[in-house]
Each structure stands twice: as structure tokens, then as C-alpha cells.
Scaffold this motif. Structure first.
Motif, PDB file in Angstrom:
ATOM      1  N   VAL A  65       0.853  -1.188   0.000  1.00 40.51           N
ATOM      2  CA  VAL A  65       0.000   0.000   0.000  1.00 40.51           C
ATOM      3  C   VAL A  65       0.888   1.237   0.000  1.00 40.51           C
ATOM      4  O   VAL A  65       1.754   1.377   0.877  1.00 40.51           O
ATOM      5  CB  VAL A  65      -0.924   0.012   1.235  1.00 40.51           C
ATOM      6  N   PRO A  66       0.731   2.149  -0.973  1.00 38.13           N
ATOM      7  CA  PRO A  66       1.529   3.378  -0.960  1.00 38.13           C
ATOM      8  C   PRO A  66       1.189   4.245   0.251  1.00 38.13           C
ATOM      9  O   PRO A  66       0.122   4.118   0.857  1.00 38.13           O
ATOM     10  CB  PRO A  66       1.142   4.077  -2.277  1.00 38.13           C
ATOM     11  N   GLN A  67       2.128   5.135   0.583  1.00 39.19           N
ATOM     12  CA  GLN A  67       1.959   5.967   1.766  1.00 39.19           C
ATOM     13  C   GLN A  67       0.727   6.864   1.663  1.00 39.19           C
ATOM     14  O   GLN A  67      -0.004   7.054   2.636  1.00 39.19           O
ATOM     15  CB  GLN A  67       3.220   6.821   1.968  1.00 39.19           C
ATOM     16  N   HIS A  68       0.463   7.392   0.465  1.00 35.95           N
ATOM     17  CA  HIS A  68      -0.646   8.338   0.321  1.00 35.95           C
ATOM     18  C   HIS A  68      -2.013   7.665   0.306  1.00 35.95           C
ATOM     19  O   HIS A  68      -3.030   8.358   0.282  1.00 35.95           O
ATOM     20  CB  HIS A  68      -0.476   9.159  -0.965  1.00 35.95           C
ATOM     21  N   ARG A  69      -2.046   6.316   0.339  1.00 35.16           N
ATOM     22  CA  ARG A  69      -3.335   5.611   0.341  1.00 35.16           C
ATOM     23  C   ARG A  69      -3.691   5.045   1.707  1.00 35.16           C
ATOM     24  O   ARG A  69      -4.713   4.362   1.850  1.00 35.16           O
ATOM     25  CB  ARG A  69      -3.321   4.472  -0.691  1.00 35.16           C
ATOM     26  N   PHE A  70      -2.878   5.319   2.744  1.00 35.27           N
ATOM     27  CA  PHE A  70      -3.176   4.797   4.074  1.00 35.27           C
ATOM     28  C   PHE A  70      -4.434   5.435   4.661  1.00 35.27           C
ATOM     29  O   PHE A  70      -5.305   4.747   5.191  1.00 35.27           O
ATOM     30  CB  PHE A  70      -1.980   5.036   5.011  1.00 35.27           C
ATOM     31  N   SER A  71      -4.521   6.751   4.574  1.00 32.35           N
ATOM     32  CA  SER A  71      -5.692   7.432   5.145  1.00 32.35           C
ATOM     33  C   SER A  71      -6.994   7.035   4.441  1.00 32.35           C
ATOM     34  O   SER A  71      -7.992   6.708   5.101  1.00 32.35           O
ATOM     35  CB  SER A  71      -5.497   8.947   5.084  1.00 32.35           C
ATOM     36  N   PRO A  72      -7.054   7.031   3.081  1.00 31.70           N
ATOM     37  CA  PRO A  72      -8.288   6.533   2.437  1.00 31.70           C
ATOM     38  C   PRO A  72      -8.588   5.072   2.762  1.00 31.70           C
ATOM     39  O   PRO A  72      -9.754   4.680   2.844  1.00 31.70           O
ATOM     40  CB  PRO A  72      -8.009   6.727   0.941  1.00 31.70           C
ATOM     41  N   CYS A 126      -5.219   0.778  -4.668  1.00 32.20           N
ATOM     42  CA  CYS A 126      -3.950   1.407  -4.288  1.00 32.20           C
ATOM     43  C   CYS A 126      -3.438   2.341  -5.379  1.00 32.20           C
ATOM     44  O   CYS A 126      -2.671   3.273  -5.091  1.00 32.20           O
ATOM     45  CB  CYS A 126      -2.906   0.334  -3.989  1.00 32.20           C
ATOM     46  N   MET A 127      -3.824   2.124  -6.624  1.00 35.73           N
ATOM     47  CA  MET A 127      -3.426   3.035  -7.697  1.00 35.73           C
ATOM     48  C   MET A 127      -4.159   4.370  -7.621  1.00 35.73           C
ATOM     49  O   MET A 127      -3.700   5.359  -8.186  1.00 35.73           O
ATOM     50  CB  MET A 127      -3.706   2.393  -9.058  1.00 35.73           C
ATOM     51  N   GLY A 128      -5.317   4.374  -6.949  1.00 33.64           N
ATOM     52  CA  GLY A 128      -6.057   5.613  -6.814  1.00 33.64           C
ATOM     53  C   GLY A 128      -7.496   5.544  -7.274  1.00 33.64           C
ATOM     54  O   GLY A 128      -8.214   6.544  -7.200  1.00 33.64           O
ATOM     55  N   PHE A 129      -7.964   4.409  -7.745  1.00 33.96           N
ATOM     56  CA  PHE A 129      -9.353   4.275  -8.180  1.00 33.96           C
ATOM     57  C   PHE A 129     -10.271   4.214  -6.971  1.00 33.96           C
ATOM     58  O   PHE A 129      -9.892   3.725  -5.898  1.00 33.96           O
ATOM     59  CB  PHE A 129      -9.538   3.019  -9.028  1.00 33.96           C
ATOM     60  N   ALA A 130     -11.486   4.697  -7.145  1.00 32.58           N
ATOM     61  CA  ALA A 130     -12.485   4.624  -6.078  1.00 32.58           C
ATOM     62  C   ALA A 130     -12.906   3.173  -5.864  1.00 32.58           C
ATOM     63  O   ALA A 130     -12.795   2.327  -6.755  1.00 32.58           O
ATOM     64  CB  ALA A 130     -13.697   5.477  -6.437  1.00 32.58           C
TER      65      ALA A 130
END
Length: 237
Positions: A65-72, A126-130
Motif C-alpha cells: 500500500v503506498p503511503q498516500h493511500r493509508f488514510s483513504p 492502491c493506484m487511486g481508483f475509487a
């Protein structure tokens, strides 16, 4: 009978000889088929999904999991957890030490391909998709993910790279939404990386449109090409 003497065969004699020849050939074929023995190849019944798993170890997938996806991920955890456990019958957990989501099969898992679907689902998130868009990977079999960078199309640096990304997004995301609606795909712009979710044919159309924008085509020309292509796709279906 002399060698020079002609032999005359009537039509009745010709038909009788042809019938006799065909009867003998049919008899040979039937005799040969009767002599053939049944095949000695083993006939195995298809295995059930539970028997294919084996008994030694369970199958495991780990997705970082990338760092910027932990909160979502904390907010959407139950939306991710529920379909994987209830629908795919898999086990899932978040390992905070390794920063990975771990999925594995269990005794209740029915389909052996479920773990790959779950891995693609989490990788898309994790790539950013909803979550709602990534869930389509679990429901449909002909959806794929494709990722590429702006530099794969054209080598750009500095302000030129920023302007290319801005052309893809458009004002308030208008250009990106137009490409998504025309090609029935979902697009994520992550810095200089571009991720596309959709069918194989629709991904190709969306990638060509994005490539034209990167190369400097005006958005109006890209819109007109998308209208033409989308109308052709509707005619096919």
C-alpha cells in the motif's frame, strides 16, 4: 480372344460392377471399424475447486500500500473487506509492519481464481481508483488495468511535462471526464503516471486520446475523434 479384338461393356454390366465394388469397400470399412478396440486413454472426471487447492499450503497474495493511500484505506476498509470475505470467501488482513495487505484462500473458498480477482481489486484501489470503480473487477471478467507514464509517449521535462498533464486533466477535470465517458473507462492521473481501468478495446481508445493530448493536439480535435470512435463502438453493439 485376340489382342486386337475390342471388348464391349454394356451399361447394365457397368452399373453391376460399380455396385459390387462399393459393396466390398463398405464391407472393408465396417470390418476395420469392428476390429478397432476402444481407446485405452484414461478418462478422468473434472476436479472440484476445493480439490485443486491442495492440502499442504494456502495460496497467498501480498499487495503493498503506498503511503498516500493509508488514510483513504482506513476510511474505506469495510467497503474493501466485505466483498472479499463475503463474496469471494477469502481471508484478508492489513499488516502495518510491512505496509501490505495480505489475502489468502481458506477452506470456504470455492473458486480458485478468486484470489487473483481480489489482488487486482486491491491493486486498483492502491493506484487511486475509487472503491466503487475497482469493485467492477470482481463482478466482470473482461476488465483490465493498464499503466504508463507521460515519458513513454514523449520525453518531457519541467514546465513542458506540467503542461502535458494539464492538457490531459483539462479545466476542472473536464477533459479527463470527457475521455472517461466517451470510452467507458476510468482514468487516474498520479503525477506523471496514468492508470486506466476498462475493457481491452476501450483502454486502447482512451490511451490513443491521451497520447494525442501529450503530443500537443488541441482538445477540440481529440473530442471530435472521440465522438467518431464512440459512435462506431455503439454501432457494433
Amino acid at each position: 480372344m485376340d489382342e486386337d479384338e475390342e471388348v464391349i461393356i454394356t451399361a447394365d454390366q457397368l452399373t453391376s460392377t460399380m455396385a459390387a465394388a462399393s459393396g466390398s469397400s463398405d464391407a472393408n470399412v465396417s470390418g476395420s471399424s469392428a476390429e478397432q478396440k476402444p481407446s485405452d486413454k484414461p478418462d478422468f472426471a473434472p476436479l472440484a475447486a476445493k480439490e485443486l487447492k491442495g492440502t499442504s499450503r494456502w495460496e497467498i497474495r501480498r499487495i503493498r500500500v503506498p503511503q498516500h493511500r493509508f488514510s483513504p484505506l482506513k476510511v474505506d476498509w469495510m467497503k474493501i473487506y466485505s466483498p472479499i470475505v463475503e463474496y469471494l470467501k477469502l481471508q484478508i488482513r492489513m499488516n502495518p509492519k510491512t505496509r501490505m495487505i495480505e489475502i489468502r484462500t481458506c477452506e470456504e473458498t470455492v473458486d480458485t481464481g478468486s484470489i487473483q480477482k481480489a489482488a487486482d481489486f486491491i491493486r486498483a484501489y492502491c493506484m487511486g481508483f475509487a472503491v466503487e470503480d475497482a469493485l467492477a473487477l470482481l463482478r466482470m471478467d473482461d476488465l483490465y488495468l493498464e499503466s504508463f507514464e507521460v515519458k513513454d509517449v514523449k520525453t518531457l521535462n519541467g514546465d513542458h511535462l506540467s503542461r502535458a498533464i494539464g492538457r490531459i486533466a483539462g479545466k476542472d477535470g473536464k477533459t479527463k471526464f470527457t475521455i472517461e465517458n466517451a470510452t467507458k473507462t476510468r482514468i487516474v492521473l498520479a503525477d506523471s503516471k496514468i492508470h486506466i481501468l476498462g475493457t481491452f478495446q476501450n483502454i486502447k481508445v482512451a490511451r490513443d486520446a491521451i497520447g494525442n493530448l501529450i503530443l500537443g493536439s488541441p482538445p477540440g480535435k481529440v473530442y471530435s475523434n472521440l465522438r467518431t470512435l464512440s459512435s462506431r463502438l455503439k454501432e457494433r453493439f
